[in-house]
Structures are given as C-alpha cells and as structure tokens.
Design an enzyme around this catalytic site. Structure first.
Site: not given
Length: 339
Positions: A128, A282, A311
């Site tokens: 991330s 995602d 995600h």
C-alpha cells in the site's frame, strides 16, 4: 513494543516548513554483513507500525533475518515516528506540517547512510503506502536500489485513489462540520465513520458476496464491520490519520525537484529489478494502474495477486496471498542485478 529512534534534528520538508527535532522510529531484523550488501528496506503503510510488517519476515521466508538485514522505518505521522500526536506545539495535532512520501524516503535514506553506512540496498518492499515508498526509493536513488517489490501499492494516487482517500477524510472532518478551526476537537470516537467508509474499499465485492468474514470468526456482516473496521480505526489518532491521508493523496513519485511532475520519466528512471504485485481485485490501487506503471519501468515484471481479498491481499491475512507474495519476492531476490 521494542524499536529504536533515529534523531534527525531540524528537518526542512518539501513544503518549505522546518520540523524541529524530527525523528524516525525503526526496527531492524537480522545482522548487517561485513560488505553491507544484505540490506532490505521495508517501510510501513498507512496506519501501520513496524509490527504489522512482521508477517512477511521469518526464517525460510524471502525476508529471512538469518540472511538479510531488514530495516523497517515507520511512516511519519504513524504515531511512532514524528507525528501530530507526539510533536510539541506549535506543530502538534492539526498544526503538524504536510509531509510527502519524498520527505519520508529522503529521511529514511539518512537513517540508512548515516546510522549504518549502507550504500547498496538489495530490495525495497512494501504494501500500500509502503509500496509507494518502494517506488519512490527506486526513483529517488536509482543507483542505490537493486530491486523493488511494491504490492497493492501504486506509484501515485491516481484520480480514483485520491477520491477514495478524500471520502475517508470527509467522514472524519464531518464530525467538526468541516470547520478547519475545530480540527483539534476531533477524538478517537470520530474515527468510527472513517472505518465504515474504508470497509467498502479495503476488500472486494466477491469477498463480501462469499461472506469470507465468517472464516475470520464473524457471524454477520455488521459484526465484521464493527469488529474489524470500526475497532481498528477507532484506535488511531484522528490527527495522525489526517496527516497520513494528506501524505497518501500527494504521494506522486514525480512530485519533486528530480522529476518536476513528469510521472512517466520518474518511472523510466527506476533501474531496479522490479516485481509489481497488485491485488487482482483491489478497488482503489488497481491492477490497471500498476500495469501502466510496470510497462514504463525498464526491468519490471507485472504479477497480479490472484485473490478476492482486494487491497488486503497484501495485508498478511490470507495464507494463499502471503505465499504468492513470498514466492515472488524469493524469485526477485534470486535474480542477479549484474549485467
């Protein structure tokens, strides 16, 4: 929670503001070898601290502390490194200066060179916002970084990503009627709505449709949203969250004097061997965005994680996803950077 502090002194940020007595919190795993060439840098993601990275570190894994010296620097704003919650006035809480990913990586570079005397990094890896830092390392220090492996992380907040982060920010600021003068009145309880907003983005449609939260011990959708999303977000300091959201929204690897906003040039300048691993489902750091980026990085392979965990395919929760990430990092580390 054991970690170390690297004092940075008064730091001039990209914004032009000087942050006094700045510091990085970091943790290391393994031993730096004599040649200082067994180094892996593994920055933390939004809202995470170094302990959340430990699922990917272990004997026999790609990030093996018996082979590598692994440095996990904590993101500015995360509550351990310099943050709104631990900085003295006049830069406390809502008055904390705007910090970029470029700032973070520049300060991490100081830690790695000044504290440890390291000149080569075998790998920068991250999930991330940790993934964005991996891209930034590759763009900021192309001579130094041999490999990068961002997973579920993109090299800039594409417009949709920006909008998602804006929605989280709005959920928090609505608690004070969007009045910037009242931001210091925000409390941990005001984070409840932020968790509810993020619940729709962190995981995929299929995850919810197939009720995978039952595998995590939750009997209903409401229990899951309250027990995971509300609970985890209400443990976060709202001012730290606003600081990290700003960092995330302005995390373009080309938004600096090196590249002056030329995103394609920044990507083409990354010399590292790269393994780009988006989560295939995602919703806001999409595989499409990563595919565009991977095509411009000269030595990149594009390896989407086949997962319905969205995600959070990169969060260390689902064993099949963990195995996929670990296997691909092992393969990347086995590739020679010579020639």
């Amino acid at each position: 929670m054991e970690y170390e502090i690297f004092d940075l002194g008064d730091v001039s940020l990209q914004s032009g503001v000087t942050l006094p007595n700045a510091f990085l919190a970091y943790k290391t795993y393994g031993i730096l070898n004599e040649k200082k060439d067994n180094v892996i840098v593994y920055p933390t993601a939004f809202g995470d601290q170094h302990v959340q990275n430990e699922w990917l570190i272990g004997s026999g894994m790609a990030l093996d502390p018996e082979k590598y010296f692994i440095i996990v620097p904590n993101l500015l704003g995360n509550g351990l490194s310099s943050s709104p919650s631990n900085t003295l006035p006049p830069f406390d809480r809502a008055n904390f200066p705007q910090v970029t990913i470029y700032d973070n990586v520049k300060l991490q570079h100081r830690l790695i060179t000044e504290k440890f005397g390291i000149q080569k990094i075998a790998l920068v890896v991250g999930w991330s916002m940790g993934g964005i830092q991996a891209f930034q390392w590759g763009a900021s220090y192309p001579e130094m970084v041999e490999r990068i492996a961002p997973f579920a992380g993109i090299a800039k907040p594409w417009p949709h990503t920006f909008v998602v982060l804006n929605g989280m920010k709005a959920a928090l600021l609505s608690a004070v009627g969007f009045d910037s003068n009242k931001q210091n009145q925000l409390t941990f309880a005001d984070m409840r709505a932020v968790g509810r907003v993020y619940a729709g983005w962190g995981l995929s449609h299929a995850f919810y449709r197939e009720e995978l939260y039952r595998e995590m011990g939750f009997d209903s959708l409401e229990d899951f949203v309250a027990g995971v999303w509300e609970d985890s977000f209400m443990k976060m300091d709202p001012h730290n969250v606003l600081a990290m959201l700003w960092t995330g929204q302005h995390a373009d690897i080309s938004a600096n004097p090196l590249y002056n906003g030329d995103f394609d040039k920044a990507l083409k300048s990354i010399r590292a061997l790269a393994c780009i691993m988006p989560g295939s489902t995602d919703l806001f750091c999409t595989a499409d965005d990563n595919e565009y980026e991977a095509k411009l990085i000269p030595n990149a392979v594009f390896k989407p994680i086949p997962s319905i965990w969205g995600h959070f395919a990169g969060r260390g929760i689902n064993s099949a996803d963990n195995q996929f990430i670990d296997d691909n990092i092992k393969h990347l580390l086995a590739r020679s950077t010579n020639g």
